[in-house]
Design a protein around this motif. Structure first.
Motif, PDB file in Angstrom:
ATOM      1  N   THR A  83       1.859  13.775  -0.901  1.00 41.40           N
ATOM      2  CA  THR A  83       0.352  13.311  -0.876  1.00 41.40           C
ATOM      3  C   THR A  83      -0.562  13.858  -1.706  1.00 41.40           C
ATOM      4  OG1 THR A  83       0.108  15.021   0.995  1.00 41.40           O
ATOM      5  CG2 THR A  83       0.546  12.574   1.706  1.00 41.40           C
ATOM      6  N   SER A 118      -8.250   1.767  -5.109  1.00 41.30           N
ATOM      7  CA  SER A 118      -8.853   2.704  -4.326  1.00 41.30           C
ATOM      8  C   SER A 118     -10.217   3.387  -4.948  1.00 41.30           C
ATOM      9  CB  SER A 118      -8.206   3.933  -3.789  1.00 41.30           C
ATOM     10  OG  SER A 118      -7.813   4.765  -4.804  1.00 41.30           O
ATOM     11  N   GLN A 119     -10.054   3.548  -6.259  1.00 40.26           N
ATOM     12  CA  GLN A 119     -11.308   4.025  -7.177  1.00 40.26           C
ATOM     13  C   GLN A 119     -12.274   3.034  -7.289  1.00 40.26           C
ATOM     14  OE1 GLN A 119      -8.995   5.256 -10.621  1.00 40.26           O
ATOM     15  NE2 GLN A 119      -9.181   7.615 -10.003  1.00 40.26           N
ATOM     16  N   ASN A 133       0.883  -1.437  -0.048  1.00 38.64           N
ATOM     17  CA  ASN A 133       0.090   0.160   0.243  1.00 38.64           C
ATOM     18  C   ASN A 133       0.933   1.158   0.115  1.00 38.64           C
ATOM     19  OD1 ASN A 133      -2.062   1.536   0.226  1.00 38.64           O
ATOM     20  ND2 ASN A 133      -2.171   1.750   2.470  1.00 38.64           N
ATOM     21  N   GLU A 167      -3.148  12.296 -15.689  1.00 41.15           N
ATOM     22  CA  GLU A 167      -3.328  13.112 -14.481  1.00 41.15           C
ATOM     23  C   GLU A 167      -2.571  14.612 -14.923  1.00 41.15           C
ATOM     24  OE1 GLU A 167      -1.631  11.605 -11.182  1.00 41.15           O
ATOM     25  OE2 GLU A 167      -3.662  10.526 -10.488  1.00 41.15           O
ATOM     26  N   LYS A 180      -3.865   3.300  -6.268  1.00 38.41           N
ATOM     27  CA  LYS A 180      -4.609   4.394  -6.665  1.00 38.41           C
ATOM     28  C   LYS A 180      -5.923   3.791  -7.414  1.00 38.41           C
ATOM     29  CE  LYS A 180      -4.710   9.108  -7.942  1.00 38.41           C
ATOM     30  NZ  LYS A 180      -4.062  10.341  -8.277  1.00 38.41           N
ATOM     31  N   ASN A 186      -7.902   2.758 -16.882  1.00 34.78           N
ATOM     32  CA  ASN A 186      -7.721   3.965 -15.513  1.00 34.78           C
ATOM     33  C   ASN A 186      -8.432   5.117 -16.056  1.00 34.78           C
ATOM     34  OD1 ASN A 186      -6.355   1.512 -14.447  1.00 34.78           O
ATOM     35  ND2 ASN A 186      -4.162   2.516 -14.850  1.00 34.78           N
ATOM     36  N   ASN A 215       8.790   8.497  -5.960  1.00 35.96           N
ATOM     37  CA  ASN A 215       7.731   7.801  -4.914  1.00 35.96           C
ATOM     38  C   ASN A 215       8.854   7.018  -3.743  1.00 35.96           C
ATOM     39  OD1 ASN A 215       5.856   6.514  -3.452  1.00 35.96           O
ATOM     40  ND2 ASN A 215       5.526   4.773  -5.126  1.00 35.96           N
ATOM     41  N   GLU A 248      -9.203  10.898 -11.066  1.00 36.05           N
ATOM     42  CA  GLU A 248      -9.693  10.872  -9.708  1.00 36.05           C
ATOM     43  C   GLU A 248     -10.884  11.441  -9.766  1.00 36.05           C
ATOM     44  OE1 GLU A 248     -10.125   9.462  -5.885  1.00 36.05           O
ATOM     45  OE2 GLU A 248      -8.386   9.003  -7.150  1.00 36.05           O
ATOM     46  N   PHE A 300      -2.660   4.758  -0.713  1.00 34.72           N
ATOM     47  CA  PHE A 300      -3.932   5.100  -1.117  1.00 34.72           C
ATOM     48  C   PHE A 300      -4.925   4.296  -0.862  1.00 34.72           C
ATOM     49  CE2 PHE A 300      -1.529   7.051  -4.828  1.00 34.72           C
ATOM     50  CZ  PHE A 300      -1.987   8.426  -4.789  1.00 34.72           C
ATOM     51  N   ARG A 351       1.947   4.954  -2.767  1.00 35.09           N
ATOM     52  CA  ARG A 351       1.266   6.007  -3.582  1.00 35.09           C
ATOM     53  C   ARG A 351       1.657   5.842  -4.914  1.00 35.09           C
ATOM     54  NH1 ARG A 351      -1.517   8.814  -0.109  1.00 35.09           N
ATOM     55  NH2 ARG A 351      -2.163  10.633  -1.396  1.00 35.09           N
ATOM     56  N   THR A 386      -0.071   8.951 -14.230  1.00 34.78           N
ATOM     57  CA  THR A 386       0.579  10.129 -14.059  1.00 34.78           C
ATOM     58  C   THR A 386       0.370  11.013 -15.457  1.00 34.78           C
ATOM     59  OG1 THR A 386       2.835   9.395 -14.347  1.00 34.78           O
ATOM     60  CG2 THR A 386       1.922   9.574 -12.187  1.00 34.78           C
TER      61      THR A 386
END
Length: 364
Positions: free
Chosen positions: A248, A23-24, A13, A279, A20, A167, A222, A170, A47, A15, A276
């Protein structure tokens, strides 16, 4: 009829991208009123911390020594197998994230609990481990979810039901189209502290750009500060490079950057998606990515950015320099990058998982 509880299993677990995305998935299950439990390592800043109705700990440790890390991994899977036996006679489905947590899959097979796999990776070493993990999936899995067309082509299972669910961002894209106004130009890369992620190529590109005073480079890793200090202890870092430890919240880095880089070495690590990258594009950043793997499903050359090998430092330098000095071209790439992210919305992602969750509830 009571909903089956979904038990999500993830090894480490942190980041990075795979927890991630999981978690979604967990949040999507909660939105469908499905009970959830997450079994993962006790690293509290990842995450997966606190995302499920129930949080259970999984033993896992890492070491600089590869053999010791392998030993910890095998111990963790033996313990995970035993841990999962408690679900005997419970109305649950196992959702295994990445190929790695095979202990849960074996327990699911023994207990006749449906096992779903969410596969993110292809670059697993040593090869004998990868062959073993694939065998476990073939023998235990009810269905496999892949994060990209590329990954399903590379790692698909001909005898198993499988589906591609890309994917997603967020949250829905609400960023404004970007206007390049600053005199400086910052290239950003966000990755794990691994050589195969292109860390040295990033420094080489910065070194090549040292005479262009308007160019600067930001590297977000990371990793902890101590891990970063150890890695770079004997490496000369160019003066135009700023290095930051694990964060974070990355939004500030995206907002201050002008370009996003992904320099993964294609012979050491092929990106299967590149969260990423997506994002960064959602912040209006043009991107430069490898010409192989999942990123090619996100980025079209000369439209949202460029597809360039991390080993071609001269071509990378030329592309960075060129768009940094061409505001009109920059705005076109930026606008296209932001528009492209709308194809990977959370709404589309959750809709596809709602269909999958419905299948799970009727799986016997």
């Amino acid at each position: 009829m009571n909903s089956k509880k979904l038990v999500f299993i993830h090894l480490f677990n942190d980041r990075s991208g795979s927890p991630k995305v999981l978690s979604q998935v967990v949040k999507a299950a909660a939105n469908n009123n499905i009970p959830t439990e997450v079994i993962t390592s006790a690293h509290g800043d990842g995450f997966l911390a606190g995302v499920a109705d129930v949080q259970s700990r999984l033993f896992y440790k890492r070491s600089e020594n590869k053999l010791l890390t392998l030993g910890y991994y095998l111990i963790s899977q033996g313990l995970l197998f035993v841990q999962c036996l408690k679900y005997r006679r419970q109305n649950v489905v196992f959702y295994v994230n990445t190929m790695m947590p095979f202990g849960a899959a074996l327990a699911g097979k023994l207990l006749r609990i449906p096992v779903y796999y969410h596969v993110h990776e292809t670059s697993i070493k040593p090869n004998i481990l990868k062959r073993f993990l694939r065998l476990v999936i073939e023998k235990t899995s009810t269905k496999v979810v892949f994060v990209s067309n590329y990954l399903m082509q590379e790692e698909g299972f001909t005898k198993l039901p499988q589906v591609i669910i890309h994917n997603a961002l967020e949250s829905e894209v609400e960023k404004q189209y970007r206007v390049k106004e600053e005199t400086g130009f910052t290239s950003l890369m966000i990755c794990s502290l691994k050589a195969y992620k292109g860390v040295m190529e990033f420094l080489a590109l910065a070194q090549r750009s040292k005479d262009d005073k308007h160019l600067s480079f930001t590297l977000v890793l990371n990793a902890s500060l101590s891990e970063i200090d150890s890695f770079f202890a004997s490496i000369d870092i160019p003066g135009n490079v700023a290095i930051y430890p694990r964060q974070t919240d990355l939004s500030g880095f995206y907002s201050r950057a002008d370009l996003l880089l992904n320099l993964s070495r294609p012979d050491g690590w092929i990106e299967t998606f590149g969260l990423t990258i997506l994002e960064g594009m959602s912040h209006g950043l043009p991107v430069i990515v490898p010409p192989v793997g999942g990123p090619t499903e996100l980025v079209r050359s000369d439209i949202e950015g460029y597809l360039i090998s991390s080993y071609d430092i001269e071509e990378l330098y030329s592309a960075v320099s060129r768009i940094s000095l061409d505001p009109k071209k920059y705005k076109t790439l930026s606008d296209n990058a932001l528009s492209r992210t709308r194809d990977f919305s959370l709404e589309v992602f959750e809709s596809k998982f709602s269909t999958l969750f419905n299948e799970m509830q009727h799986d016997t």
